[in-house]
Design a protein around this motif. Structure first.
Motif, short mmCIF file in Angstrom:
data_model
loop_
_atom_site.label_atom_id
_atom_site.label_comp_id
_atom_site.label_asym_id
_atom_site.label_seq_id
_atom_site.Cartn_x
_atom_site.Cartn_y
_atom_site.Cartn_z
N THR A 291 49.13 79.02 26.26
CA THR A 291 47.77 77.91 26.47
C THR A 291 47.23 77.44 27.62
O THR A 291 47.61 78.25 28.81
CB THR A 291 48.57 77.13 26.40
OG1 THR A 291 49.37 75.74 26.88
CG2 THR A 291 49.49 76.78 24.79
N ASP A 292 46.22 76.50 27.66
CA ASP A 292 45.21 76.40 29.21
C ASP A 292 46.09 75.69 30.18
O ASP A 292 46.34 75.36 31.06
CB ASP A 292 44.23 75.59 28.33
CG ASP A 292 43.15 76.18 27.65
OD1 ASP A 292 43.08 76.94 27.49
OD2 ASP A 292 42.55 75.00 27.10
N GLU A 293 46.91 75.24 29.26
CA GLU A 293 48.68 75.27 30.20
C GLU A 293 49.60 75.19 30.98
O GLU A 293 50.99 75.44 30.94
CB GLU A 293 49.22 73.33 29.17
CG GLU A 293 47.65 72.20 29.36
CD GLU A 293 48.32 71.07 28.54
OE1 GLU A 293 49.68 70.84 28.16
OE2 GLU A 293 47.42 70.10 27.76
N LYS A 296 54.31 77.71 27.15
CA LYS A 296 55.15 76.67 26.57
C LYS A 296 55.87 77.55 25.18
O LYS A 296 55.63 78.01 24.69
CB LYS A 296 54.64 75.59 25.99
CG LYS A 296 53.00 74.86 26.62
CD LYS A 296 53.06 73.86 26.41
CE LYS A 296 52.48 72.26 27.70
NZ LYS A 296 51.38 71.41 26.65
#
Length: 309
Positions: A291-293, A296
């Motif tokens: 993801t953009d983070e 995960k």
């Protein structure tokens, strides 16, 4: 049933003669078969024939070929429910097969379309000595086992969709339902239910709310009895490996057939949606999303995976 399996129509009179019953009784039997999901063509002046092939398990061959006990039924509410009811009498690897399930179930409580004799409905029992905690990721092992069995029969274009759906030509071919009883940290009873589409009629297929496939048009399609035997043996082998090595031993097999690996997907968790790129699974069976983070992990009940395209 065999009399209706040929290419030609068979008259009610001929069926009555073969069965030693009246034509009225034949008509009632035809109606009852349709109640069980068997589609039959009926043409006035010609008679009857099956719309799709129906193949039944050869019980003698099944029991001769396996070391474990095989419970075979013409009809059951659910093969999973039968084994769960008798867990204290079973040994790991014992199986139950039914030609028809009146209450077949899929994941999340969905019904599983189970027309008589058209598909394989099979459940296998396994005891995990270390409890439910040891079962993490086991549903993915089942999917890997199924794919390997079908590949060994020469069937191509197979794939897996996390956590345990099996696809043929990008349409669902088979599903898995695992149910457990016991303790988290001690002896646990495990029942693995598998449904494989072999010959789906259009009328039955219309009841399914997603794209489906079956094995009927595949030149490598195995006989149902041979498929059941090979599946039990592969599951027995893979479950034994899983108990010793965990899911780590199956990560490469999963990655080779993961239909979403490297693709942009969305993960639905209740009312929440997570977008990302599928990066496979970890050693616990959780799905990895970039993801953009960052990457995960996600695991749990109400998760479904859909391609954004």
């Amino acid at each position: 049933m065999n009399a209706l399996s040929g290419e030609q129509f068979v008259s009610g009179e001929e069926l009555a003669k073969q069965a030693g019953i009246s034509r009225t009784a034949i008509s009632k039997h035809i109606d009852s078969l349709e109640d069980y999901g068997v589609e039959i063509f009926s043409v006035k002046g010609k008679g009857y024939k099956l719309a799709n092939p129906v193949s039944l398990i050869d019980e003698d061959q099944l029991t001769r070929s396996l070391n474990n006990r095989c419970f075979y039924f013409n009809e059951l509410p659910s093969t999973n429910a039968f084994l769960l009811k008798h867990v204290n009498e079973l040994a790991s690897g014992d199986i139950c097969i039914a030609e028809y399930q009146s209450a077949g179930r899929g994941r999340r409580g969905r019904s599983w379309v189970s027309p008589y004799g058209c598909h394989l409905y099979c459940s296998m029992y396994w005891k995990l000595e270390q409890g439910m905690a040891q079962a993490s990721g086991l549903s993915l092992v089942v999917a890997c086992s199924l794919v390997k069995v079908l590949q060994n029969f020469g069937i191509e274009d197979l794939g897996v969709k996390w956590p345990n759906d099996i696809y043929l030509n990008n349409k669902k071919l088979a599903g898995v339902l695992i149910e457990m009883s016991g303790q988290a940290d001690s002896e646990c009873h495990l029942v693995v239910g598998i449904g494989i589409n072999i010959s789906m009629s259009q009328s039955q297929g219309d009841k399914i709310d997603q794209a489906w496939s079956d094995l009927s048009a595949n030149p490598s399609c195995p006989g149902k009895t041979e498929l059941a035997i090979a599946l039990q043996k592969q599951l027995h082998q893979d479950f034994s490996t899983f108990e010793l090595q965990g899911l780590t031993a199956f990560l490469d097999r999963w990655q080779q057939v993961d239909v979403f690996l490297g693709k942009q997907v969305k993960l639905l968790m209740g009312d929440n949606q997570i977008d990302g790129i599928c990066r496979g699974i970890d050693e616990s069976g959780a799905i990895l999303l970039e993801t953009d983070e960052g990457i995960k992990t996600f695991v749990g009940g109400e998760i479904s995976l859909r391609s954004t395209s």
